[in-house]
Design a protein around this motif. Structure first.
Motif, short mmCIF file in Angstrom:
data_model
loop_
_atom_site.label_atom_id
_atom_site.label_comp_id
_atom_site.label_asym_id
_atom_site.label_seq_id
_atom_site.Cartn_x
_atom_site.Cartn_y
_atom_site.Cartn_z
N THR A 23 -1.76 -13.70 -2.61
CA THR A 23 -0.93 -12.77 -3.37
C THR A 23 -1.55 -12.62 -4.76
OG1 THR A 23 1.06 -13.43 -2.18
CG2 THR A 23 1.38 -12.37 -4.30
N ARG A 25 -1.22 -11.84 -8.54
CA ARG A 25 -0.16 -11.80 -9.54
C ARG A 25 -0.62 -11.21 -10.87
NH1 ARG A 25 0.17 -15.74 -6.67
NH2 ARG A 25 0.70 -17.86 -6.84
N GLY A 96 5.30 -6.18 -8.83
CA GLY A 96 4.03 -6.70 -8.36
C GLY A 96 3.54 -6.05 -7.08
N SER A 97 4.42 -5.32 -6.39
CA SER A 97 4.02 -4.65 -5.15
C SER A 97 4.24 -3.14 -5.20
CB SER A 97 4.81 -5.22 -3.96
OG SER A 97 4.45 -6.54 -3.72
N GLY A 122 -1.63 -1.52 -6.08
CA GLY A 122 -0.64 -1.84 -5.08
C GLY A 122 -0.52 -0.85 -3.94
N SER A 125 2.79 -3.62 -0.34
CA SER A 125 2.74 -4.91 0.37
C SER A 125 1.92 -5.89 -0.47
CB SER A 125 2.08 -4.73 1.73
OG SER A 125 1.75 -5.99 2.28
N PRO A 126 2.41 -7.12 -0.65
CA PRO A 126 1.65 -8.09 -1.44
C PRO A 126 0.36 -8.56 -0.77
CG PRO A 126 3.62 -9.13 -0.56
CD PRO A 126 3.70 -7.67 -0.19
N SER A 127 0.17 -8.24 0.50
CA SER A 127 -1.02 -8.70 1.21
C SER A 127 -2.10 -7.63 1.38
CB SER A 127 -0.63 -9.27 2.58
OG SER A 127 -0.04 -8.25 3.37
N THR A 129 -4.34 -4.20 -0.83
CA THR A 129 -4.68 -3.49 -2.07
C THR A 129 -5.27 -2.14 -1.70
OG1 THR A 129 -5.07 -5.55 -3.25
CG2 THR A 129 -6.14 -3.58 -4.13
#
Length: 148
Positions: A23, A25, A96-97, A122, A125-127, A129
């Motif tokens: 993730t 940050r 953050g997403s 973003g 989804s945090p997984s 890019t």
């Protein structure tokens, strides 16, 4: 397929979705993970005025944001960072997403991003890019202002 991919395909944008397990940050973490310059990272922040919300897409190389400058660019009273609850409410995504594309907010884009062939931000989804050309980022969003 992510909703932003539909938008990008409809607009015939060249892009890449990069999957990762970590993730991200911070801009520094993103640059290190992706092997890019910190200035190519493009976080999407959500700002609010008394009556509206905006997406601020900026270069990770930027230090502090001059909120008074951005307020005057938009001819708005004091802009503030939206709370995590407000971000979720107006975008459907967590802090953050927030994706670079597909959030429907009017955008303010950092001119520093145009100095790079591609920028990374973003997808919702945090997984993953999104890798996209700065000109395409401008073309597919509702840009209301640029800042230096």
């Amino acid at each position: 397929m992510l909703p932003l991919e539909t938008i990008l395909q409809d607009k015939q944008v060249e892009y890449e979705i990069i999957q990762h397990t970590a993730t991200i940050r911070t801009a520094k973490e993103g640059a290190a993970l992706l092997g890019i310059e910190i200035g190519q990272t493009a976080p999407t922040l959500v700002l609010r005025s008394e009556k509206a919300f905006f997406a601020l897409i900026l270069s990770g190389a930027r230090g502090r944001i001059d909120m008074d400058n951005i307020s005057s660019l938009l001819d708005r009273e004091k802009l503030k960072m939206a709370t995590p609850e407000e971000v979720k409410q107006v975008t459907g995504f967590t802090v953050g997403s927030v994706p670079l594309v597909g959030h429907s907010l009017p955008c303010i884009i950092d001119r520093m991003l145009s100095h790079h062939p591609f920028v990374y931000g973003g997808t919702g989804s945090p997984s993953s890019t999104l890798k996209i050309k700065p000109a395409d980022l401008e073309r597919v969003n509702r840009v209301v202002a640029f800042f230096e």
